[in-house]
Enzyme design. Structure first.
Site, mmCIF file in Angstrom:
data_model
loop_
_atom_site.group_PDB
_atom_site.id
_atom_site.type_symbol
_atom_site.label_atom_id
_atom_site.label_comp_id
_atom_site.label_asym_id
_atom_site.label_seq_id
_atom_site.Cartn_x
_atom_site.Cartn_y
_atom_site.Cartn_z
ATOM 1 C CD GLU A 187 -3.095 -0.962 0.250
ATOM 2 O OE1 GLU A 187 -3.142 0.047 -0.474
ATOM 3 O OE2 GLU A 187 -3.938 -1.870 0.191
ATOM 4 N NE ARG A 191 -3.743 2.863 -0.481
ATOM 5 C CZ ARG A 191 -5.001 2.801 -0.046
ATOM 6 N NH1 ARG A 191 -5.621 3.887 0.352
ATOM 7 N NH2 ARG A 191 -5.637 1.644 0.013
ATOM 8 C CG ASP A 320 -5.959 -7.103 -7.404
ATOM 9 O OD1 ASP A 320 -4.893 -7.351 -6.842
ATOM 10 O OD2 ASP A 320 -6.864 -6.414 -6.887
ATOM 11 C CD GLU A 454 -11.065 -1.538 -7.825
ATOM 12 O OE1 GLU A 454 -12.235 -1.212 -7.483
ATOM 13 O OE2 GLU A 454 -10.075 -1.375 -7.089
ATOM 14 C CB THR A 540 -2.111 -1.072 -9.118
ATOM 15 O OG1 THR A 540 -3.372 -1.728 -9.007
ATOM 16 C CG2 THR A 540 -1.504 -0.908 -7.743
HETATM 17 C C1 DMJ Z 1 -6.495 0.531 -4.773
HETATM 18 O O1 DMJ Z 1 -5.748 0.877 -3.657
HETATM 19 C C2 DMJ Z 1 -5.636 -0.108 -5.808
HETATM 20 O O2 DMJ Z 1 -6.295 -0.048 -7.018
HETATM 21 C C3 DMJ Z 1 -5.283 -1.533 -5.494
HETATM 22 O O3 DMJ Z 1 -4.587 -2.166 -6.535
HETATM 23 C C4 DMJ Z 1 -6.478 -2.347 -5.122
HETATM 24 N N1 DMJ Z 1 -7.650 -1.604 -5.001
HETATM 25 C C5 DMJ Z 1 -7.659 -0.341 -4.339
HETATM 26 C C6 DMJ Z 1 -8.955 0.403 -4.555
HETATM 27 O O4 DMJ Z 1 -10.060 -0.387 -4.651
#
Ligand code: DMJ
Length: 571
Positions: A187, A191, A320, A454, A540
């Site tokens: 995370e 982020r 994912d 998403e 992501t």
């Molecule tokens: C986000 O923090 C990112 O997209 C992560 O890959 C998984 N999903 C959350 C949001 O739903």
């Protein structure tokens, strides 16, 4: 307004390659043979470089980003009038309203940001009902302003200048990673490091790069495991790592250790320190050597033994972004990292064979594989895969581009159905395709919507690749539903039941709402020239990072030095 240089070279460790005065003493008029030789060598290297650049540099017009300044980025680029008319007519609106959609998304961003600024400033997230700061265990007990960092590039792209400056000031003065907090490596990477790097590339402000590198140094101890597969969590102060207790007997998670590549390669590029690149390539090599049950990657891997945990495979939570980063590693390398592309293609082939099915009602869905059994359930998280299939269509083996674009469209349709079949027109966390049920949640604890991006992410990719106006229509439905049901006076909140006309709030404004959901919505209504996909790859968490090989070529000696460093340390 000043136009910041996008990529200032100051501060980069670029070796001085031109000979200095000491190599050429003034008292001699002629050069020694060895000096002539060195000079010749330098000259021929220079000519080779120019020659190579002439042939290999991509078309300059594709690389507008290196020229455009703040103003160019911020003015919405409108597509051809005909296309514009078409897509907005579809929405049943008049052309005079043409900036309404972008403006609406920016206004939502402003409300989310202002609320956080007022009630949660410096905290990781916001409780918009209680009107106070909020945090979760992924950030430990830290107060690292996750929302500020995650929102930076969205503020920049939307032209919210004052807010961006305010955020930068907070980061300069307050963002400190020497805290005794146990954070999620994944995370924090997607982020914070992703957010800071994107802000650096867009604005050229050194502080973002410096902070990204400082934080990355703090994450490196997480890789000190017997296999080099990182722990899920690391204490930023002590460097001690560990895994989540619930993860298959202390395993590391595929979507976590497999979602570091993009950011870590950029860190090596920017610092010249090969350690980051080596760490992620080590993970890739280790995975390549392992057997895969049915060609599938299980979600869990034990970092002590190097063995798979439970044989569960998912394109949603836990799996994912591992698949997403394989594809994006290839794209980010200007399609030169063919090893990543091949790994992606093989993984997707097995996923299609074992996990993707059509429901009786004709909806394509991606299920979850559990010990040889397919659970006919799809998560909101899995909906990102529609965009991924579309993004990977070009370059797919056996000329299957059309097939993957179609698969992307089918997933987008299914995920739209999961929204459309609810009372609030917002999607549930998970939905089933079983016992006559199609795209609806069954269990109470799967009926929530927490402002996730998403589905909108997939609409945006599908829009970029097809320009089918239905994607803007669907995006607009989402804008209206979010504004109607999730907007409160103190920001935006998730809702606990999308099937209830009178839902209760979860009282959390997630940082990814500002980083992703609102950004993808804004981009959906903007021109394709804003962050073109040939030049930018989104991590992501929707943080755009530039394509690197062409980027290296554009960076002169910095790029050459990067390649030399890579070769020395990796071959
Ligand atoms: C986000 O923090 C990112 O997209 C992560 O890959 C998984 N999903 C959350 C949001 O739903």
């Amino acid at each position: 307004m000043t136009t910041p240089a996008l990529l200032p070279l100051s501060g980069r460790r670029i070796p001085t390659l031109s000979p200095g005065a000491s190599s050429f003493p003034h008292h001699r008029a002629t050069l020694r043979l060895s000096e002539k030789f060195i000079l010749l060598l330098i000259l021929s290297a220079f000519i080779t470089l120019c020659f190579g650049a002439f042939f290999f540099l991509p078309d300059n017009s594709k690389h507008k980003r290196f020229d455009f300044g703040l103003e160019d980025v911020l003015i919405p680029h409108i597509e051809s009038e005909k296309e514009y008319v078409q897509s907005y007519k579809y929405l049943g609106t008049i052309i005079d309203d043409k900036l309404k959609f972008e403006a609406n998304c920016a206004a939502m961003m402003k409300h989310a940001w202002d609320s956080y600024r007022q009630y949660g400033w410096g905290h990781n997230e916001l409780k918009p009902i209680a009107k106070k700061g909020h945090s979760t265990n992924i950030f430990g007990n830290s107060q690292m302003g996750a929302t500020i960092v995650d929102a930076l590039d969205t503020l920049y792209i939307m032209g919210l200048h004052d807010e961006f400056k305010d955020a930068q000031e907070w980061i300069e003065q307050n963002l400190d990673f020497s805290v005794n907090a146990e954070v999620s490596v994944f995370e924090v990477n997607i982020r914070f490091i992703g957010g800071l790097l994107a802000a650096y590339y867009l604005s050229g402000q050194e502080v973002f790069k410096v902070k990204a590198v400082q934080l990355a140094e703090k994450l490196l101890p997480a890789f000190n495991t017997p296999t080099g597969i990182p722990w899920a969590m690391v204490n930023l102060k002590s460097g001690v790592g560990r895994n989540w207790g619930w993860a298959s007997a202390g395993s590391s998670i595929l979507a976590e250790f497999g979602t570091l590549h993009m950011e870590f390669v950029h860190l090596t590029y920017l610092t010249g320190n090969p350690a980051y690149y080596q760490k992620v390539m080590h993970i890739r090599k280790l995975l390549a050597k392992m057997d895969r049950p049915n060609g599938l990657y299980p979600n869990y891997l034990n970092p002590r033994t190097g063995r798979w945990g439970q044989h569960h495979t998912s394109v949603g939570g836990l799996g994912d972004s591992f698949y997403e980063y394989l594809l994006k590693a290839w794209l980010m390398s200007d399609k030169t990292d063919t090893e990543a592309r091949k790994t992606y293609d093989d993984a997707i082939e097995a996923i299609e064979r074992h996990l993707i099915r059509k429901s009786n009602g004709g909806l394509t869905f991606i299920g979850e594989w559990k010990n040889g059994h397919l659970e006919r359930k799809m998560g909101h998280l899995t909906c990102f895969a529609g965009g991924m299939f579309a993004l990977g269509a070009d370059g797919s083996p056996d000329d299957k581009a059309g097939h993957y674009l179609q698969l992307g469209a089918e997933i987008a349709h299914t995920c739209h159905e999961s929204y459309d079949r609810t009372v609030l027109k917002l999607g549930p966390e998970a939905f089933k395709f079983d016992s006559g049920l199609e795209a609806v949640a069954v269990r109470q604890n799967e009926k929530y919507y927490i402002l996730r991006p998403e589905v909108i992410e997939t609409y945006w990719y599908m829009w970029r690749f097809t320009h089918d106006p239905k994607y803007r229509q669907w995006g607009w439905e989402a804008v209206q539903a979010i504004d109607k049901y999730c907007r409160v006076s103190g920001g935006f909140s998730g809702v606990k039941d999308v099937y209830s006309s009178n839902p209760t709030y979860d009282d959390v404004q997630q940082s990814f709402f500002l980083a992703e959901t609102l950004k993808y919505l804004y981009l959906l209504f903007s021109s394709d020239e804003l962050l073109p996909l040939e030049n930018w790859v989104f991590n992501t968490e929707a943080h755009p990072l530039p394509v690197l090989m062409s980027f290296i070529l554009h960076s002169g000696w910095a790029g050459v030095w990067f390649c030399i460093t890579m070769n020395q340390h990796l071959k």
